[in-house]
Design an enzyme around this catalytic site. Sequence first.
Site, PDB file in Angstrom:
ATOM      1  N   TYR A  52     -13.863  10.562   9.889  1.00 37.35           N
ATOM      2  CA  TYR A  52     -13.465  11.626   8.947  1.00 37.35           C
ATOM      3  C   TYR A  52     -13.597  13.011   9.591  1.00 37.35           C
ATOM      4  O   TYR A  52     -12.713  13.855   9.460  1.00 37.35           O
ATOM      5  CB  TYR A  52     -14.359  11.501   7.715  1.00 37.35           C
ATOM      6  CG  TYR A  52     -14.048  12.394   6.548  1.00 37.35           C
ATOM      7  CD1 TYR A  52     -13.086  12.042   5.604  1.00 37.35           C
ATOM      8  CD2 TYR A  52     -14.756  13.585   6.340  1.00 37.35           C
ATOM      9  CE1 TYR A  52     -12.839  12.853   4.493  1.00 37.35           C
ATOM     10  CE2 TYR A  52     -14.512  14.390   5.244  1.00 37.35           C
ATOM     11  CZ  TYR A  52     -13.554  14.020   4.319  1.00 37.35           C
ATOM     12  OH  TYR A  52     -13.319  14.823   3.225  1.00 37.35           O
ATOM     13  N   ASP A  63     -17.131   5.746   5.439  1.00 32.85           N
ATOM     14  CA  ASP A  63     -18.315   6.165   6.183  1.00 32.85           C
ATOM     15  C   ASP A  63     -19.064   4.986   6.798  1.00 32.85           C
ATOM     16  O   ASP A  63     -19.308   3.967   6.143  1.00 32.85           O
ATOM     17  CB  ASP A  63     -19.278   6.920   5.262  1.00 32.85           C
ATOM     18  CG  ASP A  63     -18.743   8.274   4.791  1.00 32.85           C
ATOM     19  OD1 ASP A  63     -17.645   8.669   5.224  1.00 32.85           O
ATOM     20  OD2 ASP A  63     -19.445   8.938   4.008  1.00 32.85           O
ATOM     21  N   ARG A 115      -5.961  13.039  -8.775  1.00 33.80           N
ATOM     22  CA  ARG A 115      -7.403  12.802  -8.986  1.00 33.80           C
ATOM     23  C   ARG A 115      -8.212  13.809  -8.181  1.00 33.80           C
ATOM     24  O   ARG A 115      -7.708  14.429  -7.244  1.00 33.80           O
ATOM     25  CB  ARG A 115      -7.782  11.394  -8.522  1.00 33.80           C
ATOM     26  CG  ARG A 115      -7.142  10.323  -9.383  1.00 33.80           C
ATOM     27  CD  ARG A 115      -7.831   8.982  -9.214  1.00 33.80           C
ATOM     28  NE  ARG A 115      -7.680   8.441  -7.872  1.00 33.80           N
ATOM     29  CZ  ARG A 115      -8.669   7.858  -7.196  1.00 33.80           C
ATOM     30  NH1 ARG A 115      -9.883   7.759  -7.706  1.00 33.80           N
ATOM     31  NH2 ARG A 115      -8.458   7.374  -5.988  1.00 33.80           N
ATOM     32  N   ILE A 166     -18.108  18.655  -3.131  1.00 30.76           N
ATOM     33  CA  ILE A 166     -17.556  18.952  -4.450  1.00 30.76           C
ATOM     34  C   ILE A 166     -17.841  17.745  -5.357  1.00 30.76           C
ATOM     35  O   ILE A 166     -17.807  16.596  -4.884  1.00 30.76           O
ATOM     36  CB  ILE A 166     -16.024  19.209  -4.343  1.00 30.76           C
ATOM     37  CG1 ILE A 166     -15.715  20.256  -3.258  1.00 30.76           C
ATOM     38  CG2 ILE A 166     -15.439  19.612  -5.690  1.00 30.76           C
ATOM     39  CD1 ILE A 166     -16.314  21.642  -3.473  1.00 30.76           C
ATOM     40  N   GLN A 221     -20.714  15.272  10.680  1.00 37.09           N
ATOM     41  CA  GLN A 221     -21.551  14.666   9.634  1.00 37.09           C
ATOM     42  C   GLN A 221     -21.926  13.254  10.038  1.00 37.09           C
ATOM     43  O   GLN A 221     -21.056  12.486  10.487  1.00 37.09           O
ATOM     44  CB  GLN A 221     -20.785  14.640   8.301  1.00 37.09           C
ATOM     45  CG  GLN A 221     -21.418  13.824   7.212  1.00 37.09           C
ATOM     46  CD  GLN A 221     -22.825  14.307   6.861  1.00 37.09           C
ATOM     47  OE1 GLN A 221     -23.062  15.493   6.687  1.00 37.09           O
ATOM     48  NE2 GLN A 221     -23.771  13.387   6.804  1.00 37.09           N
ATOM     49  N   GLY A 246     -16.765  22.225   0.826  1.00 35.75           N
ATOM     50  CA  GLY A 246     -18.040  21.558   1.028  1.00 35.75           C
ATOM     51  C   GLY A 246     -18.134  20.363   0.104  1.00 35.75           C
ATOM     52  O   GLY A 246     -17.130  19.716  -0.209  1.00 35.75           O
TER      53      GLY A 246
HETATM   54  N1  CAA Z   1     -27.902  13.895   6.713  1.00 32.56           N
HETATM   55  C1  CAA Z   1     -29.063  13.577   7.341  1.00 32.56           C
HETATM   56  N2  CAA Z   1     -29.508  12.325   7.446  1.00 32.56           N
HETATM   57  C2  CAA Z   1     -28.771  11.352   6.906  1.00 32.56           C
HETATM   58  C3  CAA Z   1     -27.555  11.601   6.246  1.00 32.56           C
HETATM   59  C4  CAA Z   1     -27.154  12.935   6.146  1.00 32.56           C
HETATM   60  N3  CAA Z   1     -26.035  13.271   5.509  1.00 32.56           N
HETATM   61  N4  CAA Z   1     -27.040  10.421   5.841  1.00 32.56           N
HETATM   62  C5  CAA Z   1     -27.897   9.480   6.223  1.00 32.56           C
HETATM   63  N5  CAA Z   1     -28.940  10.025   6.846  1.00 32.56           N
HETATM   64  C6  CAA Z   1     -30.096   9.350   7.388  1.00 32.56           C
HETATM   65  C7  CAA Z   1     -30.718   8.370   6.398  1.00 32.56           C
HETATM   66  O1  CAA Z   1     -31.574   9.032   5.490  1.00 32.56           O
HETATM   67  C8  CAA Z   1     -31.461   7.442   7.328  1.00 32.56           C
HETATM   68  O2  CAA Z   1     -32.625   8.075   7.769  1.00 32.56           O
HETATM   69  P1  CAA Z   1     -33.975   7.231   7.929  1.00 32.56           P
HETATM   70  O3  CAA Z   1     -33.685   6.183   8.956  1.00 32.56           O
HETATM   71  O4  CAA Z   1     -34.957   8.273   8.372  1.00 32.56           O
HETATM   72  O5  CAA Z   1     -34.227   6.663   6.571  1.00 32.56           O
HETATM   73  C9  CAA Z   1     -30.526   7.338   8.529  1.00 32.56           C
HETATM   74  O6  CAA Z   1     -29.665   8.504   8.461  1.00 32.56           O
HETATM   75  C10 CAA Z   1     -29.662   6.087   8.496  1.00 32.56           C
HETATM   76  O7  CAA Z   1     -29.068   6.037   7.212  1.00 32.56           O
HETATM   77  P2  CAA Z   1     -28.903   4.661   6.434  1.00 32.56           P
HETATM   78  O8  CAA Z   1     -30.148   3.849   6.450  1.00 32.56           O
HETATM   79  O9  CAA Z   1     -28.310   4.981   5.096  1.00 32.56           O
HETATM   80  O10 CAA Z   1     -27.897   3.903   7.390  1.00 32.56           O
HETATM   81  P3  CAA Z   1     -26.563   3.220   7.008  1.00 32.56           P
HETATM   82  O11 CAA Z   1     -25.965   2.743   8.293  1.00 32.56           O
HETATM   83  O12 CAA Z   1     -26.777   2.232   5.913  1.00 32.56           O
HETATM   84  O13 CAA Z   1     -25.653   4.396   6.416  1.00 32.56           O
HETATM   85  C11 CAA Z   1     -24.514   6.480   6.429  1.00 32.56           C
HETATM   86  C12 CAA Z   1     -25.507   5.585   7.159  1.00 32.56           C
HETATM   87  C13 CAA Z   1     -23.126   5.828   6.482  1.00 32.56           C
HETATM   88  C14 CAA Z   1     -24.498   7.790   7.201  1.00 32.56           C
HETATM   89  C15 CAA Z   1     -24.905   6.618   4.944  1.00 32.56           C
HETATM   90  O14 CAA Z   1     -26.232   7.075   4.845  1.00 32.56           O
HETATM   91  C16 CAA Z   1     -24.020   7.611   4.221  1.00 32.56           C
HETATM   92  O15 CAA Z   1     -23.002   7.248   3.665  1.00 32.56           O
HETATM   93  N6  CAA Z   1     -24.414   8.898   4.261  1.00 32.56           N
HETATM   94  C17 CAA Z   1     -23.622   9.981   3.675  1.00 32.56           C
HETATM   95  C18 CAA Z   1     -22.586  10.460   4.657  1.00 32.56           C
HETATM   96  C19 CAA Z   1     -21.856  11.624   4.035  1.00 32.56           C
HETATM   97  O16 CAA Z   1     -22.419  12.690   3.828  1.00 32.56           O
HETATM   98  N7  CAA Z   1     -20.576  11.420   3.735  1.00 32.56           N
HETATM   99  C20 CAA Z   1     -19.803  12.455   3.072  1.00 32.56           C
HETATM  100  C21 CAA Z   1     -18.937  11.799   2.037  1.00 32.56           C
HETATM  101  S1  CAA Z   1     -18.207  13.024   0.936  1.00 32.56           S
HETATM  102  C22 CAA Z   1     -17.001  13.701   1.851  1.00 32.56           C
HETATM  103  O17 CAA Z   1     -16.719  13.349   2.950  1.00 32.56           O
HETATM  104  C23 CAA Z   1     -16.271  14.848   1.204  1.00 32.56           C
HETATM  105  C24 CAA Z   1     -16.340  16.038   2.051  1.00 32.56           C
HETATM  106  O18 CAA Z   1     -15.356  16.423   2.660  1.00 32.56           O
HETATM  107  C25 CAA Z   1     -17.588  16.825   2.066  1.00 32.56           C
END
Ligand code: CAA
Length: 242
Positions: A147, A88, A12, A180, A141, A178
């Site tokens: 992670y 996350d 996948r 994807i 991140q 990055g």
């Molecule tokens: N960059 C900057 N700010 C971010 C952010 C990011 N990537 N993710 C969240 N924030 C900010 C939110 O906008 C929020 O800001 P405000 O308070 O100003 O609104 C603050 O952080 C808190 O976020 P949440 O209210 O969403 O809080 P939460 O506890 O419910 O969730 C989180 C926090 C777990 C970080 C969630 O926002 C999330 O899942 N974010 C994405 C994280 C991410 O990028 N994961 C990558 C997954 S893909 C991967 O990992 C593949 C790879 O190799 C690239």
Amino acid sequence: MARVALVTGGTRGIGHAISTALKNAGYRVAANYAGNDAAAQQFQVETGIPVFKWNVGDYAACEAGCAQVAKEVGPVDVLVNNAGITRDAMLHRMTLEQWKEVISTDLDSVFNMTRQVIDGMRARNFGRVINVSSINGRKGQMGQTNYSAAKAGMHGFTKALAFEGAAKGITANTIAPGYIATEMVRAVPKEVLDTKIIPQIPVGRLGESEEIARAVVFLAADSAGFINGACFDINGGHYMAT
Ligand code: CAA
């Protein structure tokens, strides 16, 4: 005889593209997967690549699984440690289980798998270990202390193995994708993806799995023997390491 490549999480997402690209490049490919039987069966039918089910976080399962691959496909020349998961959460909300699951699947797996194939690679004086890390192991991140730690650990492992394997024709390299367009990235809250992540990518879009797979094929080649201990950042300019 064509070389044998084993891709973890190979049915996948990015792994699907890697398995397919290696097959198209002439490798005999085995694709490992852990959970999604339906996707694996569909992948096998579509690609003709045999699939093998085990949990890469489990050392004994890796031992048995790699022995089965060696028997049915052949001794592994190219190992692509691609399997990975996210759980996350901000650290102040992260559970011990979320920490352990990610470290086990994303980092312990690299030891568990590479340990099974290293003796054979040394004996045959050839090997390619390609570890699929992440931009988030390079830059960190929000929400990914687990992670980012696991993916950064892969870089250290790679560099140490690059020293150890060099005299035996074994290279070890890391690819750091990055964001994807896979299910893993699509699981990021849409608002976060649209407002916080995509605007940071100079290329202005998510990457495609095939854009990672082509780098794996490049590193796997016999002619790539002087690329060792490197990290390929493939992220649309999202993070440019010095
Ligand atoms: N960059 C900057 N700010 C971010 C952010 C990011 N990537 N993710 C969240 N924030 C900010 C939110 O906008 C929020 O800001 P405000 O308070 O100003 O609104 C603050 O952080 C808190 O976020 P949440 O209210 O969403 O809080 P939460 O506890 O419910 O969730 C989180 C926090 C777990 C970080 C969630 O926002 C999330 O899942 N974010 C994405 C994280 C991410 O990028 N994961 C990558 C997954 S893909 C991967 O990992 C593949 C790879 O190799 C690239």
